[in-house]
Design an enzyme around this catalytic site. Structure first.
Site, PDB file in Angstrom:
ATOM      1  N   SER A   1      -9.651   1.663   2.747  1.00  0.00           N
ATOM      2  CA  SER A   1      -8.800   2.424   1.858  1.00  0.00           C
ATOM      3  C   SER A   1      -7.748   1.596   1.141  1.00  0.00           C
ATOM      4  O   SER A   1      -7.080   2.074   0.231  1.00  0.00           O
ATOM      5  CB  SER A   1      -8.109   3.536   2.649  1.00  0.00           C
ATOM      6  OG  SER A   1      -7.280   3.006   3.670  1.00  0.00           O
TER       7      SER A   1
ATOM      8  N   SER B   1      -9.951  -0.733   6.959  1.00  0.00           N
ATOM      9  CA  SER B   1      -9.388  -0.493   5.626  1.00  0.00           C
ATOM     10  C   SER B   1      -8.697  -1.683   4.996  1.00  0.00           C
ATOM     11  O   SER B   1      -8.334  -1.631   3.830  1.00  0.00           O
ATOM     12  CB  SER B   1      -8.414   0.699   5.677  1.00  0.00           C
ATOM     13  OG  SER B   1      -9.114   1.893   5.906  1.00  0.00           O
TER      14      SER B   1
ATOM     15  N   LYS C   1       0.836  -1.197   0.000  1.00  0.00           N
ATOM     16  CA  LYS C   1       0.000   0.000   0.000  1.00  0.00           C
ATOM     17  C   LYS C   1       0.871   1.247   0.000  1.00  0.00           C
ATOM     18  O   LYS C   1       1.898   1.303   0.693  1.00  0.00           O
ATOM     19  CB  LYS C   1      -0.912  -0.014   1.227  1.00  0.00           C
ATOM     20  CG  LYS C   1      -1.980   1.078   1.243  1.00  0.00           C
ATOM     21  CD  LYS C   1      -2.892   0.891   2.456  1.00  0.00           C
ATOM     22  CE  LYS C   1      -3.994   1.955   2.511  1.00  0.00           C
ATOM     23  NZ  LYS C   1      -4.893   1.771   3.668  1.00  0.00           N
TER      24      LYS C   1
END
Length: 451
Positions: free
Chosen positions: A149, A173, A74
């Site tokens: 996210s 997330s 990420k």
């Protein structure tokens, strides 16, 4: 194929690290323009790394636990020489100058970092639509959001672009996109994994964790990245026991009535079906009540706003990047303004301090519920992912998180595992357990995956 089996294949020459990597590079080249899961891919460096691993295996030298496995990261986790943008124009040209602790540990175990994945800008979102670099499509349900996210990481795993991916989980997330994309995602006990090198959204909630297509991948990743880190004072002195072996027979599984009441009926039917299958295998289903469901979202977001505002004060455009308020998207700006307002001295007692009190209340309640069961099971997300580009009001978007923020508020481990689908759209089953019982969840995931 199970991830551990793939490691064995690589070490035993059934599959070389270079062959494994080449397969993923081809998939990324074929699919990423449409899915937008990766923001940056460093193929040449990954190829060199794979060749080094193959050479060591061929010469009989020892290799690490992740030897030859390909991993996406990420874009809010520091990786040296990669673009660590947090999917924001603020840091569009920022290059990581060091490896986060989790990255260093992955490299030490011969994992191959292939690239940086898309995400909601600064992790502020639940759909990966707030990214400055455009939204990510859901490979498991094309045309719908992948969740957020950590949507890019979940989509990369779901599309077969990597063996494993790292995400960060502040209020769901990792688990939210795992549910929407039909993969597995794990949020460890708070403090089990170092946060050093993570760009904060809310430091008292954030945890780095893995996403994978199978339980072995989750377990292997957790084994590598967990553990005390002197560079992060929030890490625990000892790692959770991940080697728990427990059958479903005799397992006390709590089902919270209020969690099902806020969930869409079609999703509830899928979850009930999976719970029924667990019961058929001998699990004991225990009905529970949780009286603070309406308190969870406002408590979480009030604390989130304040901590996010504090974390973003370093993005002033002087040391690196642009001034965040000048270039960020509307959701990030909303949270900055709300955090600034709530942080004012005359208002902190009215909002922030009361939110902290509410957090303690929620934590006590969840701890009490878990004292009578081995874990709590229920839906990960209460509604299906919306179509890309569909406009939602902020509170409609926040509603995705109502069942996942609880684990972050309480600091407990939680995971999402595929439970089925509604009209072809994946639905996840969330498992939550006592602090430190990460291994209990992993054990249950192995059993549930075989149902």
């Amino acid at each position: 194929m199970e991830t551990v089996d793939k490691v064995d294949m690589i070490k035993n020459h059934g599959l070389t690290a270079s062959e494994n990597l080449e397969k993923f590079l081809k998939r990324i080249e074929a699919k990423n323009d449409d899915i937008n899961a990766f923001l940056e891919v460093r193929g040449e460096e990954a190829i060199k790394r794979a060749e080094e691993i193959d050479a060591r295996i061929a010469s009989g030298k020892e290799t690490g636990k992740l030897a030859g496995l390909v991993i996406g990261v990420k874009s809010n986790i520091n990786v040296e020489d990669f673009n660590v943008s947090a999917a924001s124009k603020t840091l569009e040209n920022y290059t990581g100058s060091y490896d986060a602790t989790v990255i260093r540990r992955i490299k030490e175990e011969d994992g191959i970092i292939i690239g940086m994945t898309n995400m909601d800008e600064f992790a502020a979102g639940s759909s990966t639509e707030t990214s400055f670099f455009g939204p990510t499509d859901n490979p498991a349900a094309p045309g719908r959001i992948p969740g957020g996210s950590s949507g890019g990481s979940a989509a990369a795993v779901a599309a077969g672009m990597c063996d494993l991916a790292l995400g960060s989980d502040t209020g769901g997330s990792i688990r939210n996109p795992a549910s929407h994309c039909g993969v597995m995602g794990f949020k460890p006990t708070y403090g089990a994994v170092s946060r050093q090198g993570l760009l904060d959204l809310a430091m008292s909630f954030d945890q780095i964790g893995p996403l994978a297509a199978d339980v072995s991948g989750i377990s292997l990743a957790l084994d590598v990245i967990s553990g005390y880190d002197p560079a992060d004072p929030t890490t625990l002195d000892s790692s959770p026991d991940l080697e728990v072996e427990r059958e479903l027979k005799g397992l006390r599984v709590g089902v919270v009535r209020e969690f099902l009441e806020v969930t869409d009926e079609a999703i509830d039917e899928v979850i009930q079906g999976k719970l029924g299958a667990m019961e058929d295998e001998g699990a004991e289903i225990v009905e529970l009540e949780f009286g603070y469901i309406d308190l969870c979202l406002p408590t979480y977001y009030l604390i989130n706003y304040v901590e996010f505002f504090s974390a973003t004060r370093k993005y002033d455009g002087r040391k690196y990047g642009h001034r965040i308020e000048d270039v960020c998207g509307p959701e990030v700006l909303r949270r900055i303004h709300m955090g600034s307002y709530i942080s004012q001295k005359e208002l902190s007692g009215k909002y922030y301090k009361r939110a902290l009190q509410a957090r303690s209340l929620i934590r006590r309640e969840i701890t009490g519920l878990l004292s009578n069961v081995d874990m709590i099971a229920g839906p990960t997300v209460p509604k299906l992912p919306h179509t890309l580009g569909e406009e939602l009001e902020p509170m409609e978007m926040y509603a995705y998180d109502v069942l996942t923020v609880i684990a972050n508020l309480a600091g407990i481990p939680a995971a999402s595992i595929p439970a089925g689908d509604v009209g072809g759209v994946p639905v996840g089953l969330q498992l939550q357990a006592k602090p430190g019982d990460d291994g209990m969840i992993l054990s249950a995931m192995r059993e549930i995956a075989s149902l």
